[in-house]
Design a protein around this motif. Sequence first.
Motif, PDB file in Angstrom:
ATOM      1  N   PRO A  84      11.355   3.091 -10.685  1.00 49.77           N
ATOM      2  CA  PRO A  84      11.667   1.716 -10.269  1.00 49.77           C
ATOM      3  C   PRO A  84      13.052   1.284 -10.739  1.00 49.77           C
ATOM      4  CG  PRO A  84       9.430   1.848 -11.113  1.00 49.77           C
ATOM      5  CD  PRO A  84      10.073   3.168 -11.422  1.00 49.77           C
ATOM      6  N   ASN A  85      13.698   0.494  -9.901  1.00 44.22           N
ATOM      7  CA  ASN A  85      15.030  -0.054 -10.203  1.00 44.22           C
ATOM      8  C   ASN A  85      15.033  -1.575 -10.091  1.00 44.22           C
ATOM      9  OD1 ASN A  85      17.162   2.351 -10.304  1.00 44.22           O
ATOM     10  ND2 ASN A  85      15.625   2.861  -8.757  1.00 44.22           N
ATOM     11  N   LYS A  86      13.909  -2.191 -10.419  1.00 43.34           N
ATOM     12  CA  LYS A  86      13.733  -3.615 -10.138  1.00 43.34           C
ATOM     13  C   LYS A  86      14.755  -4.493 -10.857  1.00 43.34           C
ATOM     14  CE  LYS A  86       8.782  -2.845  -9.543  1.00 43.34           C
ATOM     15  NZ  LYS A  86       7.431  -3.145 -10.085  1.00 43.34           N
ATOM     16  N   ALA A  87      14.892  -4.324 -12.150  1.00 37.89           N
ATOM     17  CA  ALA A  87      15.815  -5.170 -12.907  1.00 37.89           C
ATOM     18  C   ALA A  87      17.252  -4.951 -12.446  1.00 37.89           C
ATOM     19  CB  ALA A  87      15.677  -4.881 -14.398  1.00 37.89           C
ATOM     20  N   TYR A  88      17.594  -3.718 -12.165  1.00 35.56           N
ATOM     21  CA  TYR A  88      18.955  -3.393 -11.723  1.00 35.56           C
ATOM     22  C   TYR A  88      19.258  -4.054 -10.381  1.00 35.56           C
ATOM     23  CZ  TYR A  88      22.966  -0.363 -10.595  1.00 35.56           C
ATOM     24  OH  TYR A  88      24.204   0.126 -10.280  1.00 35.56           O
ATOM     25  N   ILE A  89      18.303  -3.994  -9.459  1.00 41.81           N
ATOM     26  CA  ILE A  89      18.520  -4.586  -8.139  1.00 41.81           C
ATOM     27  C   ILE A  89      18.589  -6.102  -8.238  1.00 41.81           C
ATOM     28  CG2 ILE A  89      17.463  -4.950  -5.871  1.00 41.81           C
ATOM     29  CD1 ILE A  89      16.434  -2.045  -6.064  1.00 41.81           C
ATOM     30  N   ARG A  90      17.761  -6.703  -9.086  1.00 43.21           N
ATOM     31  CA  ARG A  90      17.820  -8.164  -9.250  1.00 43.21           C
ATOM     32  C   ARG A  90      19.190  -8.600  -9.769  1.00 43.21           C
ATOM     33  NH1 ARG A  90      12.231  -8.825 -12.578  1.00 43.21           N
ATOM     34  NH2 ARG A  90      10.822  -7.942 -11.027  1.00 43.21           N
ATOM     35  N   GLU A  91      19.749  -7.809 -10.678  1.00 44.31           N
ATOM     36  CA  GLU A  91      21.077  -8.125 -11.196  1.00 44.31           C
ATOM     37  C   GLU A  91      22.118  -8.051 -10.078  1.00 44.31           C
ATOM     38  OE1 GLU A  91      24.366  -6.370 -14.380  1.00 44.31           O
ATOM     39  OE2 GLU A  91      22.337  -5.538 -14.324  1.00 44.31           O
ATOM     40  N   LEU A  92      22.013  -7.041  -9.226  1.00 46.80           N
ATOM     41  CA  LEU A  92      22.958  -6.915  -8.104  1.00 46.80           C
ATOM     42  C   LEU A  92      22.773  -8.055  -7.110  1.00 46.80           C
ATOM     43  CD1 LEU A  92      22.865  -3.069  -7.398  1.00 46.80           C
ATOM     44  CD2 LEU A  92      24.510  -4.365  -8.777  1.00 46.80           C
ATOM     45  N   LEU A  93      21.530  -8.460  -6.880  1.00 49.96           N
ATOM     46  CA  LEU A  93      21.279  -9.585  -5.976  1.00 49.96           C
ATOM     47  C   LEU A  93      21.933 -10.864  -6.494  1.00 49.96           C
ATOM     48  CD1 LEU A  93      17.495  -9.041  -5.145  1.00 49.96           C
ATOM     49  CD2 LEU A  93      19.400  -8.806  -3.546  1.00 49.96           C
ATOM     50  N   GLU A 108       6.949 -15.442   5.486  1.00 50.39           N
ATOM     51  CA  GLU A 108       7.407 -14.065   5.551  1.00 50.39           C
ATOM     52  C   GLU A 108       6.651 -13.220   4.546  1.00 50.39           C
ATOM     53  OE1 GLU A 108      11.496 -13.923   3.432  1.00 50.39           O
ATOM     54  OE2 GLU A 108      11.007 -16.021   3.822  1.00 50.39           O
ATOM     55  N   TYR A 109       6.698 -11.898   4.717  1.00 52.56           N
ATOM     56  CA  TYR A 109       6.067 -10.991   3.762  1.00 52.56           C
ATOM     57  C   TYR A 109       7.070 -10.607   2.682  1.00 52.56           C
ATOM     58  CZ  TYR A 109       4.222  -6.805   1.590  1.00 52.56           C
ATOM     59  OH  TYR A 109       3.804  -5.896   0.662  1.00 52.56           O
ATOM     60  N   ARG A 110       6.651 -10.736   1.437  1.00 52.04           N
ATOM     61  CA  ARG A 110       7.431 -10.276   0.301  1.00 52.04           C
ATOM     62  C   ARG A 110       6.496  -9.628  -0.701  1.00 52.04           C
ATOM     63  NH1 ARG A 110      12.343 -14.305  -1.481  1.00 52.04           N
ATOM     64  NH2 ARG A 110      12.886 -15.158   0.544  1.00 52.04           N
ATOM     65  N   LEU A 111       7.053  -8.736  -1.515  1.00 51.29           N
ATOM     66  CA  LEU A 111       6.318  -8.153  -2.621  1.00 51.29           C
ATOM     67  C   LEU A 111       7.217  -8.244  -3.850  1.00 51.29           C
ATOM     68  CD1 LEU A 111       3.994  -6.567  -3.909  1.00 51.29           C
ATOM     69  CD2 LEU A 111       5.073  -4.470  -3.106  1.00 51.29           C
ATOM     70  N   GLN A 112       7.003  -9.292  -4.634  1.00 50.38           N
ATOM     71  CA  GLN A 112       7.777  -9.498  -5.857  1.00 50.38           C
ATOM     72  C   GLN A 112       6.841  -9.378  -7.053  1.00 50.38           C
ATOM     73  OE1 GLN A 112      10.226 -13.101  -4.001  1.00 50.38           O
ATOM     74  NE2 GLN A 112      10.944 -12.616  -6.063  1.00 50.38           N
ATOM     75  N   LYS A 143       0.836  -1.198   0.000  1.00 46.97           N
ATOM     76  CA  LYS A 143       0.000   0.000   0.000  1.00 46.97           C
ATOM     77  C   LYS A 143       0.876   1.254   0.000  1.00 46.97           C
ATOM     78  CE  LYS A 143      -3.629   2.678   0.565  1.00 46.97           C
ATOM     79  NZ  LYS A 143      -4.526   2.963  -0.566  1.00 46.97           N
ATOM     80  N   ILE A 144       2.055   1.162   0.610  1.00 45.85           N
ATOM     81  CA  ILE A 144       2.947   2.318   0.722  1.00 45.85           C
ATOM     82  C   ILE A 144       3.832   2.447  -0.517  1.00 45.85           C
ATOM     83  CG2 ILE A 144       4.766   3.388   2.116  1.00 45.85           C
ATOM     84  CD1 ILE A 144       3.623   1.790   4.506  1.00 45.85           C
ATOM     85  N   VAL A 145       4.467   1.353  -0.916  1.00 46.02           N
ATOM     86  CA  VAL A 145       5.414   1.426  -2.050  1.00 46.02           C
ATOM     87  C   VAL A 145       4.715   1.301  -3.391  1.00 46.02           C
ATOM     88  CG1 VAL A 145       7.298   0.541  -0.632  1.00 46.02           C
ATOM     89  CG2 VAL A 145       5.937  -1.063  -1.999  1.00 46.02           C
ATOM     90  N   ASP A 146       3.449   0.828  -3.387  1.00 42.63           N
ATOM     91  CA  ASP A 146       2.604   0.792  -4.580  1.00 42.63           C
ATOM     92  C   ASP A 146       3.201  -0.024  -5.721  1.00 42.63           C
ATOM     93  OD1 ASP A 146       0.227   1.440  -5.913  1.00 42.63           O
ATOM     94  OD2 ASP A 146       1.111   3.203  -6.867  1.00 42.63           O
ATOM     95  N   GLY A 147       3.953  -1.061  -5.380  1.00 35.26           N
ATOM     96  CA  GLY A 147       4.525  -1.923  -6.406  1.00 35.26           C
ATOM     97  C   GLY A 147       5.671  -1.304  -7.176  1.00 35.26           C
ATOM     98  N   LEU A 148       6.044  -0.063  -6.861  1.00 35.25           N
ATOM     99  CA  LEU A 148       7.150   0.589  -7.564  1.00 35.25           C
ATOM    100  C   LEU A 148       8.492   0.018  -7.140  1.00 35.25           C
ATOM    101  CD1 LEU A 148       5.837   4.241  -7.183  1.00 35.25           C
ATOM    102  CD2 LEU A 148       5.880   2.909  -9.299  1.00 35.25           C
ATOM    103  N   THR A 149       8.549  -0.437  -5.899  1.00 40.02           N
ATOM    104  CA  THR A 149       9.764  -1.017  -5.327  1.00 40.02           C
ATOM    105  C   THR A 149       9.426  -2.391  -4.796  1.00 40.02           C
ATOM    106  OG1 THR A 149      10.372   1.228  -4.630  1.00 40.02           O
ATOM    107  CG2 THR A 149      11.663  -0.596  -3.717  1.00 40.02           C
ATOM    108  N   GLU A 150      10.217  -3.381  -5.131  1.00 41.84           N
ATOM    109  CA  GLU A 150       9.955  -4.728  -4.635  1.00 41.84           C
ATOM    110  C   GLU A 150      10.390  -4.857  -3.180  1.00 41.84           C
ATOM    111  OE1 GLU A 150       9.920  -7.646  -8.396  1.00 41.84           O
ATOM    112  OE2 GLU A 150      11.929  -7.038  -7.794  1.00 41.84           O
ATOM    113  N   VAL A 151       9.795  -5.807  -2.495  1.00 41.60           N
ATOM    114  CA  VAL A 151      10.118  -6.073  -1.092  1.00 41.60           C
ATOM    115  C   VAL A 151      10.539  -7.533  -0.985  1.00 41.60           C
ATOM    116  CG1 VAL A 151       9.286  -6.119   1.287  1.00 41.60           C
ATOM    117  CG2 VAL A 151       8.465  -4.346  -0.294  1.00 41.60           C
ATOM    118  N   MET A 152      11.824  -7.754  -0.830  1.00 43.39           N
ATOM    119  CA  MET A 152      12.365  -9.107  -0.668  1.00 43.39           C
ATOM    120  C   MET A 152      13.767  -8.981  -0.090  1.00 43.39           C
ATOM    121  SD  MET A 152      12.877 -10.073  -4.696  1.00 43.39           S
ATOM    122  CE  MET A 152      13.877  -9.084  -5.803  1.00 43.39           C
ATOM    123  N   PRO A 153      14.358 -10.077   0.347  1.00 44.81           N
ATOM    124  CA  PRO A 153      15.656  -9.975   1.018  1.00 44.81           C
ATOM    125  C   PRO A 153      16.748  -9.413   0.122  1.00 44.81           C
ATOM    126  CG  PRO A 153      14.641 -12.117   1.438  1.00 44.81           C
ATOM    127  CD  PRO A 153      13.826 -11.459   0.363  1.00 44.81           C
ATOM    128  N   GLY A 154      17.601  -8.591   0.720  1.00 44.55           N
ATOM    129  CA  GLY A 154      18.822  -8.150   0.070  1.00 44.55           C
ATOM    130  C   GLY A 154      20.000  -8.812   0.767  1.00 44.55           C
TER     131      GLY A 154
END
Length: 401
Positions: free
Chosen positions: A323-332, A381-385, A154-165
């Motif tokens: 959003p930086n989703k693809a970039y963050i996934r690559e770093l992960l 756990e809670y995740r938003l992917q 509700k806060i990030v509105d799907g613009l930013t994913e929520v999962m472990p770094g």
Amino acid sequence: MAFNPFEHRGIPIDDQFRNWGQLDVAPVDPDNSDPYTKCRIIALNGLEVEAIMYSHHFARMCPDIETKRQLAKVRYVEQQQQKVVNWLLPGQASVLETTISYEQVATDLTGWVARMEPDPYLKACYEFGLLEDFDHLYRYANLYEMIEHRKAEKIVDGLTEVMPGRPTYQQHRNPVDNVREPYDRDAAAPLSKLHALTIMAAEQQTMNFYMNMGPLYMEPIARQLYQEIGMVEEEHVTHYESMLDPNETWYERLVNHEYNECYLYYSFMQTESDPRVKGIWELHLNMELEHLRLACDMMRQAEGRDPEAMLPRELPEPVTFEPNKAYIRELLATQIDYTTLGTGIVWEAHERFEAMQDKINAERPSTEVVIDEHRHKFGDEYRLQTEGAHPVPRLRDKPYE
């Protein structure tokens, strides 16, 4: 059309003081506002706080009373700007909701800066911190559902994913390994200097926020989580502030600060979706243009140097929250196991890192406990992917699983 801040005088400083009615701005709507509007508010608040504190530190070291008076006059306006910016945040939002927005700032602002940074070493430093703040978002999102029974989407509105770094428990390093190499003030690209000031200010504000807000919670797990992540934010401020060249003079860095404020207000004015908030960014830009002019005059008088020679005549491409989703996934997939050794970023754990881990994590850390308790309460756990996200890579060693 490119914007040259040196060509615009802005609002005369004596016309910038506002009365209480003008400072009493209405907050944004917490339910219907653009999540990135809140991110811009938080980022600019951090920028103003840094400007204020830098001015105070400068004044404490400066023997010239006229310089102190000029700093005091500009600083008073900066304080008014900070009040307007920070007071745009909605009062009905909980501390934890605002915290999640803080970590969305840390994720997507650092992600944008890392992608745009021209210096490979500085870029690596931003990528390193990015994966850590990304993990903080995940930990706070789980806490949010546990104690407020709401979901972070509700806060990030799907613009930013929520999962472990990079797991937060692995972020506790010996303090000597948090100090990075500075850029060279004579060789660094002007954009690199602006990036460093921006991310340092944002992380400093996050550190201060957690220092003050954490003990206001009654729930033990919340108090513990803010305490642990707050210590990592201390590491991050050390990490980013050490990237600034210490050979920059007080006047030189004052000019850099004011130029950077012009840059950020101009950037956010270009992308702001809320017309009322956009008007505030435009007003503050016109104030900052005068602050920049005054800082340049002070530098010329004190040092006999031309400040325009060290900064670009035209502002760089606007800073953008996106959003930086693809970039963050690559770093992960490639950097999740990184730690630091001296001023370098390394792959393998080393003796000093492991000794700190043994000391600080002698008891199970709160960042793992919060996930345990969420799984116990909700079954997982809670995740938003979002669609297409690949699984998070496994760590070399997860002693707390």
